[in-house]
Motif scaffolding. Structure first.
Motif, PDB file in Angstrom:
ATOM      1  N   GLY A 187       0.684  -1.411   0.398  1.00 32.02           N
ATOM      2  CA  GLY A 187       0.037   0.155  -0.061  1.00 32.02           C
ATOM      3  C   GLY A 187       0.904   1.042   0.041  1.00 32.02           C
ATOM      4  O   GLY A 187       0.207   1.984   0.615  1.00 32.02           O
ATOM      5  N   GLY A 188       2.398   0.888  -0.318  1.00 34.05           N
ATOM      6  CA  GLY A 188       3.158   2.565  -0.155  1.00 34.05           C
ATOM      7  C   GLY A 188       3.298   2.642   0.587  1.00 34.05           C
ATOM      8  O   GLY A 188       4.028   3.510   1.236  1.00 34.05           O
ATOM      9  N   THR A 248      -7.482   1.107   4.000  1.00 36.08           N
ATOM     10  CA  THR A 248      -7.353   1.728   2.806  1.00 36.08           C
ATOM     11  C   THR A 248      -8.196   3.047   2.479  1.00 36.08           C
ATOM     12  O   THR A 248      -9.575   2.809   2.182  1.00 36.08           O
ATOM     13  CB  THR A 248      -6.857   1.815   1.615  1.00 36.08           C
ATOM     14  N   LYS A 278      -0.212   6.045  -2.257  1.00 37.38           N
ATOM     15  CA  LYS A 278       0.358   5.453  -3.044  1.00 37.38           C
ATOM     16  C   LYS A 278       0.437   6.860  -4.071  1.00 37.38           C
ATOM     17  O   LYS A 278       0.063   7.931  -4.166  1.00 37.38           O
ATOM     18  CB  LYS A 278       0.160   4.341  -4.204  1.00 37.38           C
ATOM     19  N   GLU A 316       6.867   3.207   1.505  1.00 42.72           N
ATOM     20  CA  GLU A 316       7.633   4.994  -0.067  1.00 42.72           C
ATOM     21  C   GLU A 316       7.387   5.854   1.060  1.00 42.72           C
ATOM     22  O   GLU A 316       8.145   6.736   1.129  1.00 42.72           O
ATOM     23  CB  GLU A 316       7.003   4.188  -0.945  1.00 42.72           C
TER      24      GLU A 316
END
Length: 299
Positions: free
Chosen positions: A101-102, A293, A299, A105
């Motif tokens: 789910g990012g 989410t 993202k 990052e």
């Protein structure tokens, strides 16, 4: 000799003629100092002395449960569990990449993170050290634990965490729409009012954000769950602590073995759509991760 006899009789060790002792690789791993399973059994030290109080709860005129304050060693014990798991699972980077789910990052870039029910702060301190560009607010209802966490963070030179006292079932109004990511570890099933806590999660997220919730991986179907041998340990721990502390607070007594099916149902009732919920099972011998989410996520 007696110790070997006990473990060989239980099938933990293998004993052959000539007093040759051996065990398989799974048993060897469970007996290492970093074994979470081995650490789990140390809970007997502070649970068995509660037997008279637990027994009293079975009487119609008895109390509903044994209060959280009756377990003064619990926070340190849970911190030990977290340390064992973190050591064996490449936490936090491995965990953040696994939930997807990012999250990894985004943490690298720098986001605002909330951790409810932090206990002794073992998870958030590891995450804050690995992702220095992000800022963290971590809270617990246990004021003593929060003060100890502040001192530990200072000793470690961690400056991107704010430790505060707070009630997961009653999120602070000023936190509304404030966080990119909320991470929860092993505490939802202990809460007196988990449904209320779940509703609060969506409110503290920004328009686009993610919640990850790690909790016990069991089935709500009790008949099916009791076929799994580890359930004896999970149900017993819940009887003596998880369910008991919730009931003593006037709560619902969800229990450690509430199950993936009920968790998904409750998340839905809390306002999360089916398409917004992803469940990752078998990431650990008895843990599941729920990924929720909101909007476009991270993202």
């Amino acid at each position: 000799r007696e110790w070997v006899g006990a473990l060989a009789s239980a099938g933990v060790l293998s004993l052959e003629e000539g007093m040759l002792i051996s065990c398989d690789s799974a048993v060897a791993a469970a007996l290492l100092p970093t074994s979470e399973l081995l650490h789990f059994f140390t809970s007997l030290e502070f649970m068995l002395d509660k037997e008279p109080q637990i027994g009293a709860c079975f009487k119609k005129s008895g109390p509903l449960g044994v209060g959280y304050s009756e377990f003064p060693n619990y926070q340190d014990w849970m911190a030990g569990c977290s340390n064992c798991r973190n050591e064996s699972q490449n936490f936090p980077e491995g965990y953040m990449k696994m939930v997807g789910g990012g999250v990894h990052e985004a943490l690298e870039r720098g986001i605002v993170v909330l951790e409810p029910g932090c206990g002794r702060g073992r998870h958030v301190m590891k995450v804050a050290q690995r992702y220095p560009n992000s800022s963290f607010t971590s809270f617990d209802i246990d004021e003593e634990a929060i003060e100890l966490n502040k001192a530990d963070a200072q000793k470690l030179g961690i400056e991107n965490i704010s430790f505060v006292t707070g009630d997961f079932c009653n999120m602070k109004p000023e936190w509304a729409d404030s966080f990119d990511y909320v991470m929860i570890f092993d505490c939802m099933h202990d809460l007196p009012h988990p449904a209320q806590a779940m509703k609060g999660l969506r409110g503290v997220l920004k328009e686009n954000g993610v919640v990850t919730m790690l909790d016990i991986d069991t089935s709500t179907d009790m008949v099916a769950q009791t076929k799994n041998p580890i359930s004896a340990l999970l149900y017993n721990t819940s009887l003596h602590h998880c369910m008991s502390v919730s009931l003593s607070s006037g709560g619902v007594g969800l229990g450690a073995c509430w199950g993936v099916e009920l968790a998904q149902q409750m998340l839905g009732e809390a306002g999360w759509q089916e398409a917004e919920i992803r469940v990752i099972t078998k990431v650990h011998p008895y843990e599941a991760v729920y990924v929720m989410t909101k909007g476009k996520g991270l993202k």
